[in-house]
Design a protein around this motif. Structure first.
Motif, PDB file in Angstrom:
ATOM      1  N   MET A  65     -33.913  76.075   8.104  1.00 20.15           N
ATOM      2  CA  MET A  65     -32.961  75.372   8.952  1.00 20.15           C
ATOM      3  C   MET A  65     -33.693  74.801  10.166  1.00 20.15           C
ATOM      4  SD  MET A  65     -29.407  76.785  10.598  1.00 20.15           S
ATOM      5  CE  MET A  65     -28.433  76.610   9.117  1.00 20.15           C
ATOM      6  N   ALA A  66     -33.280  73.635  10.610  1.00 18.32           N
ATOM      7  CA  ALA A  66     -33.896  72.976  11.764  1.00 18.32           C
ATOM      8  C   ALA A  66     -33.657  73.801  13.030  1.00 18.32           C
ATOM      9  CB  ALA A  66     -33.307  71.587  11.925  1.00 18.32           C
ATOM     10  N   ASP A  67     -34.537  73.602  14.025  1.00 19.26           N
ATOM     11  CA  ASP A  67     -34.368  74.337  15.282  1.00 19.26           C
ATOM     12  C   ASP A  67     -33.558  73.548  16.307  1.00 19.26           C
ATOM     13  OD1 ASP A  67     -36.293  72.448  15.770  1.00 19.26           O
ATOM     14  OD2 ASP A  67     -37.724  73.820  16.680  1.00 19.26           O
ATOM     15  N   SER A  68     -33.068  72.375  15.893  1.00 18.88           N
ATOM     16  CA  SER A  68     -32.175  71.605  16.754  1.00 18.88           C
ATOM     17  C   SER A  68     -31.357  70.651  15.884  1.00 18.88           C
ATOM     18  CB  SER A  68     -32.958  70.818  17.808  1.00 18.88           C
ATOM     19  OG  SER A  68     -33.738  69.813  17.201  1.00 18.88           O
ATOM     20  N   SER A  69     -30.276  70.145  16.470  1.00 19.30           N
ATOM     21  CA  SER A  69     -29.432  69.138  15.833  1.00 19.30           C
ATOM     22  C   SER A  69     -29.230  68.019  16.834  1.00 19.30           C
ATOM     23  CB  SER A  69     -28.069  69.719  15.459  1.00 19.30           C
ATOM     24  OG  SER A  69     -28.193  70.743  14.512  1.00 19.30           O
ATOM     25  N   MET A  70     -28.675  66.910  16.362  1.00 21.46           N
ATOM     26  CA  MET A  70     -28.397  65.792  17.243  1.00 21.46           C
ATOM     27  C   MET A  70     -26.939  65.383  17.082  1.00 21.46           C
ATOM     28  SD  MET A  70     -30.609  62.369  17.820  1.00 21.46           S
ATOM     29  CE  MET A  70     -32.024  63.424  17.989  1.00 21.46           C
ATOM     30  N   ILE A  71     -26.329  65.037  18.216  1.00 21.45           N
ATOM     31  CA  ILE A  71     -24.965  64.528  18.192  1.00 21.45           C
ATOM     32  C   ILE A  71     -24.915  63.298  19.103  1.00 21.45           C
ATOM     33  CG2 ILE A  71     -24.176  66.099  20.033  1.00 21.45           C
ATOM     34  CD1 ILE A  71     -21.427  66.145  18.517  1.00 21.45           C
ATOM     35  N   PRO A  72     -24.338  62.207  18.613  1.00 21.46           N
ATOM     36  CA  PRO A  72     -24.253  61.018  19.466  1.00 21.46           C
ATOM     37  C   PRO A  72     -23.056  61.096  20.412  1.00 21.46           C
ATOM     38  CG  PRO A  72     -23.428  60.505  17.284  1.00 21.46           C
ATOM     39  CD  PRO A  72     -23.900  61.937  17.248  1.00 21.46           C
ATOM     40  N   LEU A  73     -23.266  60.582  21.606  1.00 24.18           N
ATOM     41  CA  LEU A  73     -22.195  60.387  22.576  1.00 24.18           C
ATOM     42  C   LEU A  73     -22.123  58.887  22.826  1.00 24.18           C
ATOM     43  CD1 LEU A  73     -20.165  61.218  24.813  1.00 24.18           C
ATOM     44  CD2 LEU A  73     -22.135  61.399  26.350  1.00 24.18           C
ATOM     45  N   ILE A  74     -20.965  58.293  22.615  1.00 23.71           N
ATOM     46  CA  ILE A  74     -20.779  56.861  22.846  1.00 23.71           C
ATOM     47  C   ILE A  74     -19.641  56.687  23.840  1.00 23.71           C
ATOM     48  CG2 ILE A  74     -20.224  54.628  21.805  1.00 23.71           C
ATOM     49  CD1 ILE A  74     -21.337  55.811  19.145  1.00 23.71           C
ATOM     50  N   MET A  75     -19.922  55.949  24.905  1.00 20.93           N
ATOM     51  CA  MET A  75     -18.933  55.704  25.946  1.00 20.93           C
ATOM     52  C   MET A  75     -18.920  54.217  26.269  1.00 20.93           C
ATOM     53  SD  MET A  75     -19.899  58.932  28.443  1.00 20.93           S
ATOM     54  CE  MET A  75     -18.448  58.835  29.490  1.00 20.93           C
ATOM     55  N   ASN A  76     -17.736  53.691  26.559  1.00 23.57           N
ATOM     56  CA  ASN A  76     -17.586  52.292  26.958  1.00 23.57           C
ATOM     57  C   ASN A  76     -16.963  52.232  28.346  1.00 23.57           C
ATOM     58  OD1 ASN A  76     -18.380  50.772  24.486  1.00 23.57           O
ATOM     59  ND2 ASN A  76     -16.777  52.046  23.622  1.00 23.57           N
ATOM     60  N   ARG A  77     -17.513  51.356  29.174  1.00 27.62           N
ATOM     61  CA  ARG A  77     -16.984  51.141  30.514  1.00 27.62           C
ATOM     62  C   ARG A  77     -17.016  49.655  30.821  1.00 27.62           C
ATOM     63  NH1 ARG A  77     -15.915  55.556  29.558  1.00 27.62           N
ATOM     64  NH2 ARG A  77     -16.033  57.435  30.803  1.00 27.62           N
ATOM     65  N   THR A  78     -16.044  49.187  31.604  1.00 25.54           N
ATOM     66  CA  THR A  78     -16.023  47.807  32.061  1.00 25.54           C
ATOM     67  C   THR A  78     -16.212  47.797  33.568  1.00 25.54           C
ATOM     68  OG1 THR A  78     -14.521  47.202  30.269  1.00 25.54           O
ATOM     69  CG2 THR A  78     -14.669  45.672  32.119  1.00 25.54           C
ATOM     70  N   PHE A  79     -17.087  46.912  34.025  1.00 25.30           N
ATOM     71  CA  PHE A  79     -17.382  46.769  35.449  1.00 25.30           C
ATOM     72  C   PHE A  79     -17.077  45.336  35.872  1.00 25.30           C
ATOM     73  CE2 PHE A  79     -20.478  49.873  33.750  1.00 25.30           C
ATOM     74  CZ  PHE A  79     -20.091  50.987  34.466  1.00 25.30           C
ATOM     75  N   ALA A  80     -16.472  45.173  37.040  1.00 24.29           N
ATOM     76  CA  ALA A  80     -16.185  43.841  37.582  1.00 24.29           C
ATOM     77  C   ALA A  80     -17.434  43.308  38.277  1.00 24.29           C
ATOM     78  CB  ALA A  80     -15.001  43.904  38.534  1.00 24.29           C
ATOM     79  N   SER A  81     -18.518  43.283  37.531  1.00 22.15           N
ATOM     80  CA  SER A  81     -19.814  42.769  37.998  1.00 22.15           C
ATOM     81  C   SER A  81     -20.491  42.111  36.808  1.00 22.15           C
ATOM     82  CB  SER A  81     -20.714  43.911  38.495  1.00 22.15           C
ATOM     83  OG  SER A  81     -20.184  44.513  39.636  1.00 22.15           O
ATOM     84  N   GLN A  82     -21.344  41.163  37.089  1.00 19.78           N
ATOM     85  CA  GLN A  82     -22.073  40.480  36.024  1.00 19.78           C
ATOM     86  C   GLN A  82     -23.116  41.410  35.396  1.00 19.78           C
ATOM     87  OE1 GLN A  82     -21.195  37.480  34.729  1.00 19.78           O
ATOM     88  NE2 GLN A  82     -19.486  37.932  36.096  1.00 19.78           N
TER      89      GLN A  82
END
Length: 165
Positions: A1-18
Motif C-alpha cells: 500500500m502507498a504511504d500517501s494518497s492525493m485528493i484534489p481541492l477545486i475552488m472557484n472565486r470571482t473578483f471585481a478586478s482584472q
C-alpha cells in the motif's frame, strides 16, 4: 500500500478586478505578504523569483512561532495561469501542486483554484482511516483557502485585508 494518497481541492472565486491584478496578487511580495498564508501584521518574510523554476517563500509568525511556506514556479502564463508547488517543511516533506487559472469575465476575474493535496498515511491504516484522513485534509485545506480568498477579495476590491492576523 502507498504511504500517501492525493485528493484534489477545486475552488472557484470571482473578483471585481482584472486578471492582471489577480495574477499580480499571487506574485508581487508586497501584495501576497498581506494574504497568502500570512497577514500584513504577522508576515516576517515574503520573497520570490517569479520565473519558471524560480522559488517563493513566506514566513508568518503566530503566537511566537514561525510558519514557513515555500515552493517553486512550474508554469507562468501571464495573466491566465500559475502552476506552483506548495510545501510547509515543518509539517511534511510533501509538495502539493497549486494550479491557479484566471479567466476574464464581465464581473472581473473568475479564478479556478486547484490544489492536489498529498495526505500521508500512518502505519497500519486501512481504507476507512485513509478515506477519513482524505476528507479531513480536504475540508481543513478548503477552510484555510476560503479565509485567504476572502482576504484576497477584500484586498483587490477595497485595498485592505480585514483578516490582519
Amino acid at each position: 500500500m502507498a504511504d500517501s494518497s492525493m485528493i484534489p481541492l477545486i475552488m472557484n472565486r470571482t473578483f471585481a478586478s482584472q486578471p492582471e491584478k489577480v495574477y499580480e496578487a499571487w506574485l508581487v511580495p508586497d501584495i501576497f505578504s498581506k494574504w497568502l498564508f500570512t497577514a500584513e501584521n504577522t508576515n516576517q518574510v515574503a520573497v520570490n523569483q517569479p520565473e519558471v523554476g524560480g522559488s517563493w517563500e513566506i514566513v508568518d509568525r503566530r503566537e511566537g512561532k514561525d510558519y514557513r511556506a515555500i515552493g517553486k514556479y512550474l508554469e507562468l502564463d501571464r495573466p491566465n495561469r500559475i502552476v506552483m508547488t506548495f510545501e510547509m517543511p515543518q509539517f511534511s516533506d510533501a509538495a502539493d501542486e497549486l494550479i491557479i487559472r484566471l479567466d476574464d469575465v464581465p464581473a472581473g476575474t473568475e479564478m479556478t483554484f486547484t490544489q492536489n493535496i498529498t495526505v500521508p498515511h500512518e502505519k497500519g491504516w486501512g481504507e476507512s482511516e485513509i478515506e477519513k484522513a482524505l476528507q479531513e485534509y480536504h475540508d481543513s485545506t478548503e477552510q484555510g483557502w476560503d479565509l485567504m480568498f476572502r482576504g484576497l477579495k477584500a484586498l483587490l476590491e477595497t485595498g485592505e485585508n480585514p483578516y490582519k492576523g
